[in-house]
Motif scaffolding. Sequence first.
Motif, PDB file in Angstrom:
ATOM      1  N   ASN A 148       0.828  -1.205   0.000  1.00 38.72           N
ATOM      2  CA  ASN A 148       0.000   0.000   0.000  1.00 38.72           C
ATOM      3  C   ASN A 148       0.865   1.258   0.000  1.00 38.72           C
ATOM      4  N   LYS A 149       1.920   1.251   0.788  1.00 38.49           N
ATOM      5  CA  LYS A 149       2.819   2.406   0.856  1.00 38.49           C
ATOM      6  C   LYS A 149       3.604   2.581  -0.433  1.00 38.49           C
ATOM      7  N   ASN A 150       4.177   1.474  -0.925  1.00 42.17           N
ATOM      8  CA  ASN A 150       5.038   1.557  -2.115  1.00 42.17           C
ATOM      9  C   ASN A 150       4.270   1.917  -3.380  1.00 42.17           C
ATOM     10  N   ASN A 151       2.978   1.619  -3.413  1.00 41.69           N
ATOM     11  CA  ASN A 151       2.193   1.837  -4.638  1.00 41.69           C
ATOM     12  C   ASN A 151       1.271   3.051  -4.564  1.00 41.69           C
ATOM     13  N   GLN A 152       1.509   3.937  -3.603  1.00 40.15           N
ATOM     14  CA  GLN A 152       0.712   5.155  -3.533  1.00 40.15           C
ATOM     15  C   GLN A 152       0.846   5.998  -4.800  1.00 40.15           C
ATOM     16  N   HIS A 153       1.992   5.887  -5.479  1.00 42.93           N
ATOM     17  CA  HIS A 153       2.196   6.658  -6.714  1.00 42.93           C
ATOM     18  C   HIS A 153       1.201   6.251  -7.793  1.00 42.93           C
ATOM     19  N   LYS A 154       0.646   5.048  -7.690  1.00 39.36           N
ATOM     20  CA  LYS A 154      -0.385   4.617  -8.633  1.00 39.36           C
ATOM     21  C   LYS A 154      -1.761   5.109  -8.210  1.00 39.36           C
ATOM     22  N   MET A 155      -2.005   5.095  -6.912  1.00 45.13           N
ATOM     23  CA  MET A 155      -3.349   5.340  -6.389  1.00 45.13           C
ATOM     24  C   MET A 155      -3.667   6.816  -6.146  1.00 45.13           C
ATOM     25  N   ASN A 156      -2.634   7.630  -6.029  1.00 44.61           N
ATOM     26  CA  ASN A 156      -2.833   9.063  -5.814  1.00 44.61           C
ATOM     27  C   ASN A 156      -2.854   9.808  -7.147  1.00 44.61           C
ATOM     28  N   PRO A 157      -3.485  10.977  -7.186  1.00 44.44           N
ATOM     29  CA  PRO A 157      -3.499  11.772  -8.423  1.00 44.44           C
ATOM     30  C   PRO A 157      -2.073  12.132  -8.860  1.00 44.44           C
ATOM     31  N   LEU A 158      -1.897  12.303 -10.156  1.00 43.53           N
ATOM     32  CA  LEU A 158      -0.600  12.674 -10.706  1.00 43.53           C
ATOM     33  C   LEU A 158      -0.126  13.990 -10.088  1.00 43.53           C
ATOM     34  N   PRO A 159       1.083  14.022  -9.529  1.00 45.88           N
ATOM     35  CA  PRO A 159       1.568  15.264  -8.921  1.00 45.88           C
ATOM     36  C   PRO A 159       1.791  16.355  -9.968  1.00 45.88           C
TER      37      PRO A 159
END
Length: 265
Positions: free
Chosen positions: A248-259
């Motif tokens: 869950n922590k490592n894949n936040q870049h997939k689940m969060n909106p594009l910065p």
Amino acid sequence: MTKKRTLQIEKVNTHIVEWLKNYAENSKVNGFVIGISGGVDSAVTSTLCAQTGLKVVCVEMPIHQAPSHVSRAREHIEQLKNRFPNVTNAVADLTSVFETFKKEVPTTSNEATVNLSLANTRARLRMTTLYYFAGIHGLLVAGTGNKVEDFGVGFYTKYGDGGVDLSPIADLMKSEVYQLGTYLKIPDSILTAAPTDGLFGDERSDEDQLGASYDELEWAMEVNDSETDTNTFSERQKTVYEIYKKLNKNNQHKMNPLPVCIINC
């Protein structure tokens, strides 16, 4: 510990079908295109789409695919076409495209890194193919991710199977997808098969890759959203919970909106 919700399957089915139909009509498109893998998620998603009465194109996109995956996908497609006159199918064998790609890119001595990058490349080639079909037929690409994959552990490829127009089953746990699949009379060969992403051209399962089953990950996801005392966990539960937390922590870049870099200077 949180209590699992009890689905009213018939109502859930109707709700998703109406949601799909309304979204497509409001988007002024003709229907949906779905990649069929031989797994339960794509089987359920395509059956839900078929119930809208709108055009549905089921696309097989093999890349060195395991024979069992191909046979399950074809069994489902034939069943779906027999049940729904609005369903058609297509095959885009991407094996030669994939092999050409491999010849044109550099490699490294880190075999594991190369294999993972190539696995994600398979998913991205398929995404590109689905959008081609969507473009020529005026369709939406229907996603097949469930809640555990999309919002729990991020078990999908960014801009691969994560690149879709809408996600009809993303609020359903994997166990709930199976419940809906049973209600929808998905072939038993699919309902009883071990879940797999099929990105490595072999029979490795999702559990092999994740280190935990979907039932275990559902438990961890529910526990993570509760105030359960982790000191009460068994050794296996502690292991599963750590797997969930790490993914869950490592894949936040997939689940969060594009910065986005905001300019305020």
